[in-house]
Design a protein around this motif. Structure first.
Motif, PDB file in Angstrom:
ATOM      1  N   HIS A 159       0.827  -1.222   0.000  1.00 38.14           N
ATOM      2  CA  HIS A 159       0.000   0.000   0.000  1.00 38.14           C
ATOM      3  C   HIS A 159       0.853   1.261   0.000  1.00 38.14           C
ATOM      4  O   HIS A 159       0.341   2.342  -0.331  1.00 38.14           O
ATOM      5  CB  HIS A 159      -0.953  -0.010   1.199  1.00 38.14           C
ATOM      6  CG  HIS A 159      -2.176  -0.851   1.003  1.00 38.14           C
ATOM      7  ND1 HIS A 159      -3.245  -0.428   0.246  1.00 38.14           N
ATOM      8  CD2 HIS A 159      -2.484  -2.107   1.441  1.00 38.14           C
ATOM      9  CE1 HIS A 159      -4.182  -1.376   0.241  1.00 38.14           C
ATOM     10  NE2 HIS A 159      -3.735  -2.406   0.956  1.00 38.14           N
ATOM     11  N   GLU A 218      -5.288  -5.329  -4.443  1.00 34.16           N
ATOM     12  CA  GLU A 218      -6.331  -6.328  -4.217  1.00 34.16           C
ATOM     13  C   GLU A 218      -5.713  -7.553  -3.557  1.00 34.16           C
ATOM     14  O   GLU A 218      -4.904  -8.255  -4.162  1.00 34.16           O
ATOM     15  CB  GLU A 218      -7.003  -6.737  -5.526  1.00 34.16           C
ATOM     16  CG  GLU A 218      -8.041  -7.832  -5.351  1.00 34.16           C
ATOM     17  CD  GLU A 218      -8.696  -8.242  -6.665  1.00 34.16           C
ATOM     18  OE1 GLU A 218      -9.269  -9.360  -6.706  1.00 34.16           O
ATOM     19  OE2 GLU A 218      -8.630  -7.475  -7.639  1.00 34.16           O
ATOM     20  N   THR A 232     -10.165  -3.040  -4.769  1.00 38.32           N
ATOM     21  CA  THR A 232      -9.591  -2.780  -3.444  1.00 38.32           C
ATOM     22  C   THR A 232     -10.501  -3.274  -2.328  1.00 38.32           C
ATOM     23  O   THR A 232     -10.071  -3.356  -1.181  1.00 38.32           O
ATOM     24  CB  THR A 232      -9.353  -1.274  -3.240  1.00 38.32           C
ATOM     25  OG1 THR A 232     -10.582  -0.563  -3.457  1.00 38.32           O
ATOM     26  CG2 THR A 232      -8.306  -0.771  -4.219  1.00 38.32           C
TER      27      THR A 232
END
Length: 360
Positions: A92, A99, A234
């Motif tokens: 991130h 995902e 996401t």
């Protein structure tokens, strides 16, 4: 529209690698992580163990025959979840478009970063290796299907790029098992008519694909031709979790079957507790000696993450089976999730509650 840039990352032998990092004496040795007991199965094994023919989902007793000097360790879900969170924090830090596919696998969409994707993968590898001591394999392509194919190309610690001009030639020699969406039964059916590779699969028409794969036939037809329009999501909703095992020899002994279901119920409810979620539907799957699969489910009145309740319900489902043939496989799965604990009150419960409030 410009082609998307998708990365698929897959941690190398994740559970076993975490064990080797936590205990450096295990590095370079055949480490096998899995369930205890004669009916346990391998969850993950190190690449040193794979040289002996050991692989995930293999019955533990076979693994011990193939690799008698292996180091056999129990599964530590809490530890692996802790490390996984750190892996995803690093992912991130690269992009918000991540995902999660599983505890050790993810897709990243880096289309809008306008940076060299190979350099981005090398940054991810360097950060995960530096902070966690782990390696990963990555695939880069213009869609999810090809990125996943690429990440499995040269494990461990691999990196592969598949571009549009390489398709479908690069896929042709691969076994049909590499195609996401083709299950074991479909593979058996295709093998029966002489189809083992993607090159042979490419010769089937759309109608034939629908015949063999049902509603997913068109998707598979397109994927092996390099077409996959799925977006990196996401918000990935978990639909079910489950465990299953194949017995070394067929059995109809319900005590053995219940022992396995007990182990599965404990493992699955531990997963629910870790994630603070509850399940409502419990499913027991069996495959008989004639390779026929049977599944039965029960949806509870209330959501639960209770080991005792899941186990008892699984036993009830099993007791309703008329077992007249040997069973080669049994599985347990939970579905119909919520992250809020509530009970569905009957009209009687509702009246009692209202009266109780009026009396106060």
């Amino acid at each position: 529209m410009d082609k998307r840039v998708i990365i698929h990352v897959d941690m190398d032998a994740f559970f076993a690698s975490v064990e080797q990092v936590d205990n450096p004496k295990l590095k370079g040795k055949p480490v096998i992580v899995g369930g205890d007991g004669p009916r346990g199965v391998v969850s993950t094994c190190s690449y040193e163990a794979r040289k002996y023919g050991v692989h995930s989902a293999m019955p533990m007793f076979i693994a011990k025959q193939l690799c008698p000097k292996g180091i056999y360790l129990p599964v530590r879900h809490n530890r692996y979840s802790e490390v996984s969170k750190k892996v995803f924090e690093i992912l991130h830090s690269i992009t918000d478009l991540v995902e999660a596919v599983s505890i050790d696998e993810a897709y990243l969409d880096i289309t809008n970063l306008n940076e060299n994707p190979i350099q981005i993968v090398n940054i991810i590898k360097k950060r995960i290796k530096g902070r966690l001591g782990l390696t990963l394999s990555a695939g880069i392509s213009y869609n999810k299907f090809l990125a996943k194919i690429a990440s499995d190309w040269n494990k461990p610690n691999g990196l592969k790029v598949i571009t549009e001009d390489m398709v479908p030639e690069i896929l042709k020699p691969l076994p049909i098992s590499k195609v996401h969406g083709i299950g074991e039964r479909s593979i058996e059916r295709l093998n029966e008519i002489g189809i083992y590779t993607i090159e042979q699969l490419l010769k089937l028409t759309e109608d034939q694909m629908i015949y063999y794969f049902g509603k997913y036939g068109i998707e598979i037809y397109n994927r092996i031709r390099g077409i996959d329009n799925r977006l990196v999501s996401t918000e990935r909703e978990m639909k079910s979790i489950g465990r299953e095992t194949t017995f070394p020899s067929d059995t109809s002994d319900k005590e053995i079957l219940k022992e396995v279901l007990t182990d599965f119920a404990e493992e699955l409810t531990n997963s629910l507790l870790e994630e603070s979620i509850y399940a409502k539907t419990i499913t027991v799957k069996i495959k008989t000696q004639d390779f026929k699969t049977h599944t039965r489910s029960k949806t509870l009145k209330d959501y639960t993450n209770s080991f005792k309740e899941v186990k008892q319900t699984a036993f009830e489902i099993l007791d309703n089976y008329n077992i007249d043939k040997g069973i080669r496989l049994i599985g347990l799965s939970l579905s119909n999730f919520t992250n809020v604990r509530y009970q569905q009150l009957s009209i009687f419960d509702w009246v009692v509650n209202i009266k109780g409030k009026e009396e106060v």
